[in-house]
Design an enzyme around this catalytic site. Structure first.
Site, PDB file in Angstrom:
ATOM      1  CG  ASP A 177      -1.842   1.187   1.228  1.00  0.00           C
ATOM      2  OD1 ASP A 177      -2.856   1.105   0.532  1.00  0.00           O
ATOM      3  OD2 ASP A 177      -1.557   2.188   1.928  1.00  0.00           O
ATOM      4  CG  ASN A 213      -4.790  11.184  -5.326  1.00  0.00           C
ATOM      5  OD1 ASN A 213      -4.033  11.388  -6.272  1.00  0.00           O
ATOM      6  ND2 ASN A 213      -5.507  10.093  -5.219  1.00  0.00           N
ATOM      7  CG  ASP A 221      -4.774   8.900 -12.362  1.00  0.00           C
ATOM      8  OD1 ASP A 221      -5.115   8.326 -11.307  1.00  0.00           O
ATOM      9  OD2 ASP A 221      -5.581   9.479 -13.125  1.00  0.00           O
ATOM     10  CD  GLU A 234      -4.714   3.901  -1.441  1.00  0.00           C
ATOM     11  OE1 GLU A 234      -4.951   4.192  -0.271  1.00  0.00           O
ATOM     12  OE2 GLU A 234      -5.571   3.985  -2.347  1.00  0.00           O
TER      13      GLU A 234
END
Length: 542
Positions: free
Chosen positions: A416, A424, A433, A460
């Site tokens: 993770d 983000n 992305d 993620e």
């Protein structure tokens, strides 16, 4: 074997059904709308009669109550009870009042006057415990249900009139004339009217015996509907019937202040008798139209047969492969145009037949290529280009089965990205992305043995499957991935290290009867959460 109809029979049948059916349908529509119109007229008429009768009863009782409530101007020095006693002497002249009494404020009878008996003064009778005294004492008028004295219907009214010292006025009202008027209402030859109270007990009917027996009509559908609070829009009842079970057309009017209902009804057979002649007339016209249509259809079909037969035989030849055959029809109408269309079709088929097999083969190859591409897309993550969750689940099941047979360990590494939500929020989803694609690239480049699989597990989270791999070896693989990402130093302002880091959970199990693939996945997941609790940016072995 089912009988096959000839073309002439089919056309005759079709024309007959269309035209005859139209006539029949029109007749049925006429019957239906006539039925609706007649029913509405009948029911509206009945409803008007019922409402008028109900209004008369309501007005009758209202007028009596108005008379009872009238009081003279108090006279100085004269007790209000004496003034009211004098008024009762005048009120007994009212034809609708059979008997009238005056009670003082404690419920003791002061005076009772009647048109048929001598006056009674200060009888001492105590009415303090009666329902009518209590209600009138509270300021609300009392109206009793209907009772019968010597076979004559009556009801009791009680109200307080004037000041409290004027006492309570109690009057017995004669309803004979009023209810007799309801029972005299006639509808057609066999229709009649009747009235029921709020419980559905018959209080007026042409058959006085039913009234004297206090017959209950609460079981009739129309009475149930009225008692339950129906309105004028509900005055047509489905399944309404009389005491003998005969179907009737009925409507009612309500007397709200009493809770009574006046019904006017007529037997259905009598109400709808005028429609029968119209039904027979429409049916006869429809049948005559159908017979005439059949005869005309047969004549027309015979004239159409010759060009149609030519079409049938020509189409059969073309269907057997004689594409150079041409149908000749000279009728000057749509059938000739249809024959020309067949000819053009045969010519086109003849021209395209040579290349048809080539086009089929070409389309087949394109379809196979599309299927292969679709299969690849269905197992690949669109953003990162590595395997998706569906592909991972399938490979995990396959590798678990293989490891069960060979007895070799199967390792998983669940990863993770640390603080990815903050990444983000800070850099934007486009940068997020790009980060996911870069992490996937590093993971795929580091875990690259031929039997290994790397996949995007969700959001993620990433995962790898490593067959025939011990826990220590899998841990080293996870650590190499973390080191490779740290070496890239992808900026991450919210991370303690200032760059992108990952937390790994690693697990390795030799499949057996006491464990499962789900247990392996759960162990890797729990190890990953331990890595996060221990400070992130590390790999933890389950």
């Amino acid at each position: 074997m089912a009988k096959k109809f000839t073309l002439s029979e089919k056309y005759a049948l079709i024309f007959s059904v269309l035209i005859g059916g139209s006539l029949l349908f029109g007749g049925l529509l006429e019957i239906y709308f006539s039925y609706q119109a007649n029913q509405k007229v009948l029911v509206d008429l009945q409803h008007e009669k019922a409402e008028a009768a109900a209004a008369r009863i309501g007005q009758y009782l209202f007028d009596i109550e108005q008379k009872l409530s009238l009081t003279a101007v108090p006279r100085p020095g004269v007790p209000a009870l004496e003034v009211r006693s004098a008024e009762l002497q005048l009120l007994r002249r009212t034809g609708a009042i059979r008997e009238i009494a005056l009670l003082d404020a404690q419920g003791q009878e002061v005076l009772r006057v009647s048109r048929r008996a001598a006056d009674v003064v200060r009888s001492g009778r105590d009415f303090a415990g009666t329902e009518f005294f209590k209600r009138a004492k509270s300021g609300r008028p009392y109206r009793s249900g209907i009772t019968f004295h010597d076979g004559m219907p009556s009801m009791t009214l009680a109200m307080a009139v004037g000041p409290e010292e004027a006492g309570i006025t109690v009057a017995e009202i004669d309803l004979e004339f009023l209810l007799d008027g309801i029972s005299r209402i006639k509808v057609g030859a066999a229709g009649h009217a009747y009235a029921v109270d709020a419980r559905g007990i018959l209080i007026a009917h042409p058959d006085l015996g039913l009234v004297l027996k206090q017959t209950s009509l609460a079981g009739l559908p129309q009475v149930q509907t009225a008692i339950q609070g129906a309105t004028h829009d509900d005055h047509t009842f489905v399944g309404a019937h009389d005491l003998r079970g005969e179907p009737v057309l009925t409507a009612f009017g309500a007397i709200p202040q009493l809770g009574w209902f006046v019904f006017v009804e007529e037997p259905l057979a009598e109400a709808y008798r005028p429609l029968l002649s119209q039904v027979w007339r429409s049916t006869a016209l429809a049948l005559a139209g159908m017979v005439f249509t059949v005869l005309i259809s047969l004549v027309l079909v015979r004239r159409m047969l010759q060009p149609i037969h030519a079409l049938r035989s020509g189409a059969a030849l073309i269907g057997r492969g004689a594409l150079d055959h041409r149908i000749v029809v000279d009728s000057g109408d749509e059938i000739e145009e249809l024959a020309n269309s067949f000819n053009r079709m045969a010519e086109q088929l003849q021209n395209s037949y040579a290349t048809l097999e080539h086009k089929v083969a070409e389309r087949t190859r394109e379809l196979e290529a599309s299927n292969l591409q679709l299969a690849a897309l269905s197992t690949t993550d669109a953003l990162t280009g590595i395997a998706n969750r569906r592909r991972f689940d399938a490979v995990l099941a396959t590798e678990w089965s293989r490891a069960t047979r060979t007895g070799q360990p199967l390792a998983l590494g669940l990863m993770d990205i640390d603080w990815f939500k903050q990444f983000n929020d800070h850099y934007g989803h486009q940068a997020g992305d790009d980060c996911l694609r870069e992490v996937a690239r590093v993971l795929a480049a580091t875990v690259c043995r031929s039997g290994d699989l790397v996949a995007r597990y969700g959001g993620e989270e990433f995962i790898f499957i490593a067959p025939d791999t011990s826990a220590e070896a899998a841990l080293q693989m996870a650590q190499r991935v973390g080191e490779a990402l740290s070496a890239l130093a992808l900026p991450h302002a919210a991370s303690e290290s200032g760059h992108i880091t990952v937390s790994f959970g690693v697990a390795s199990i030799v499949p057996g009867t006491d464990n499962s693939a789900e247990a392996l996945l759960k162990a890797a997941d729990q190890a990953m959460y331990r890595a996060k609790k221990l400070g992130r940016n590390q790999a933890v072995l389950a």
